[in-house]
Design a protein around this motif. Structure first.
Motif, PDB file in Angstrom:
ATOM      1  N   ASN A 130      28.931  40.638  41.992  1.00  0.00           N
ATOM      2  CA  ASN A 130      29.656  41.352  40.937  1.00  0.00           C
ATOM      3  C   ASN A 130      29.659  42.852  41.164  1.00  0.00           C
ATOM      4  O   ASN A 130      30.479  43.577  40.586  1.00  0.00           O
ATOM      5  CB  ASN A 130      29.049  41.050  39.568  1.00  0.00           C
TER       6      ASN A 130
ATOM      7  N   VAL B 199      31.217  49.149  47.962  1.00  0.00           N
ATOM      8  CA  VAL B 199      32.273  48.558  48.780  1.00  0.00           C
ATOM      9  C   VAL B 199      31.737  48.529  50.201  1.00  0.00           C
ATOM     10  O   VAL B 199      31.405  49.573  50.768  1.00  0.00           O
ATOM     11  CB  VAL B 199      33.581  49.367  48.710  1.00  0.00           C
TER      12      VAL B 199
ATOM     13  N   THR C 223      31.248  44.480  46.879  1.00  0.00           N
ATOM     14  CA  THR C 223      32.533  43.921  47.296  1.00  0.00           C
ATOM     15  C   THR C 223      32.716  44.112  48.795  1.00  0.00           C
ATOM     16  O   THR C 223      32.604  45.233  49.300  1.00  0.00           O
ATOM     17  CB  THR C 223      33.699  44.616  46.560  1.00  0.00           C
TER      18      THR C 223
ATOM     19  N   GLU D  25      27.651  50.384  42.291  1.00  0.00           N
ATOM     20  CA  GLU D  25      28.727  49.566  42.834  1.00  0.00           C
ATOM     21  C   GLU D  25      28.970  49.935  44.290  1.00  0.00           C
ATOM     22  O   GLU D  25      29.054  51.114  44.639  1.00  0.00           O
ATOM     23  CB  GLU D  25      30.009  49.762  42.021  1.00  0.00           C
TER      24      GLU D  25
ATOM     25  N   HIS E 176      34.952  44.446  52.053  1.00  0.00           N
ATOM     26  CA  HIS E 176      36.314  44.839  52.430  1.00  0.00           C
ATOM     27  C   HIS E 176      36.398  44.729  53.946  1.00  0.00           C
ATOM     28  O   HIS E 176      35.737  45.475  54.667  1.00  0.00           O
ATOM     29  CB  HIS E 176      36.597  46.273  51.973  1.00  0.00           C
TER      30      HIS E 176
ATOM     31  N   LYS F 297      28.236  37.258  54.123  1.00  0.00           N
ATOM     32  CA  LYS F 297      28.517  37.010  52.705  1.00  0.00           C
ATOM     33  C   LYS F 297      27.382  36.308  51.957  1.00  0.00           C
ATOM     34  O   LYS F 297      27.080  36.679  50.809  1.00  0.00           O
ATOM     35  CB  LYS F 297      29.812  36.209  52.583  1.00  0.00           C
TER      36      LYS F 297
END
Length: 211
Positions: free
Chosen positions: A62, A43, A65, A41, A67, A55
Motif C-alpha cells: 500500500n 516509488v 509501488t 511512500e 515502477h 515483488k
C-alpha cells in the motif's frame, strides 16, 4: 517526527533507483520496507524482468509501488539483458551504459512524482535531474568501503573491459576522486538496515529534507 514532507505532512515521498543487480535491489527494498513501516511512500524503480522476483519481498504494497523501467539494448549485451544476472562480469560496463540511457525515463518519473528524496547508488546523474524538482538525493551504497575504493583505482575500468586482474603496481596508484554532485550526498552502510539504527536514520532524512 514533526512536519518535513514537501507538502508539510509528516511522511515523505521517496523514489528508489538501485543498480541493476538483485543484491542491490533487495537491499534497497529492505530499506524501503523500513521506511514504509514509518509511513513513508516509496516509488521503486526496477527492470521489468526483476519485478516477479522482488515483488514478494514488498511488505507494504500500500506504500511501496513498483515502477518498471525499460532497459535499452546496448550493442554487445545479450538480447533482453536487464540485470547483472543476465550477463557475465566483463560486460558490466555495458549494462552501466544501458542504465545511463534510462535517464530520460527516470527524469520524467521524477517530474511526475516530485519526490522529497531520491535514493540511488550507481546512477550518479540522479542529483542533476532531482535538483530541478526540488528533491534531495542520497547515495546509498550497500557495499563495503573497500569494494568502493577498488572501483576508484584508475585501472578498475580497464580490468572490467579486458578481464585482466589489476597488478600490484596498478593498485598502488591513487584512486580517482569523483566530484560530489550534491552537498547532501551521504554514504551509508548496511548497519542502516538494523532496527536500532532506523530512528536515527529517519531523523537524518528529516534534517536532509528540512535543509
Amino acid at each position: 517526527m514533526g512536519d518535513f514532507g514537501s507538502d508539510g505532512s509528516s511522511s515523505m515521498s521517496i523514489v528508489m533507483y538501485p543498480w541493476l543487480a538483485f543484491g542491490h535491489m533487495t537491499a534497497f527494498l529492505h530499506l524501503s520496507n523500513k521506511l514504509a513501516e514509518k509511513g513513508h511512500e516509496i516509488v521503486f524503480l526496477l527492470p521489468k524482468k526483476a519485478l516477479d522476483q522482488v515483488k514478494p519481498l514488498n511488505l507494504y504494497p500500500n506504500l511501496i509501488t513498483f515502477h518498471t523501467i525499460s532497459i535499452p539494448h546496448v550493442k554487445g549485451l545479450p538480447p533482453g539483458a536487464e540485470t547483472n544476472s543476465d550477463i557475465p562480469f566483463f560486460l558490466t560496463h555495458l549494462l552501466a551504459v544501458a542504465m545511463n540511457q534510462t535517464r530520460p525515463e527516470v527524469e520524467t518519473i521524477l517530474r511526475t512524482n516530485k519526490p522529497d528524496l531520491v535514493f540511488y547508488d550507481s546512477a550518479d546523474w540522479i542529483p542533476e535531474i532531482a535538483r530541478p524538482v526540488g528533491a534531495k538525493t542520497v547515495c546509498y551504497n550497500t557495499v563495503s568501503a573497500a569494494s568502493i575504493a577498488l572501483t576508484l583505482v584508475p585501472a578498475a575500468e580497464r580490468e572490467i573491459i579486458d578481464g585482466k586482474e589489476m597488478s600490484a603496481e596498478e593498485l598502488a596508484k591513487p584512486p580517482l576522486v569523483r566530484k560530489n554532485h550534491d552537498k547532501w550526498r551521504c554514504v551509508l552502510s548496511d548497519s542502516g538496515f538494523a532496527d536500532g539504527y532506523i530512528s536515527k536514520f529517519e531523523q537524518n532524512l528529516t534534517d536532509l529534507v528540512k535543509s
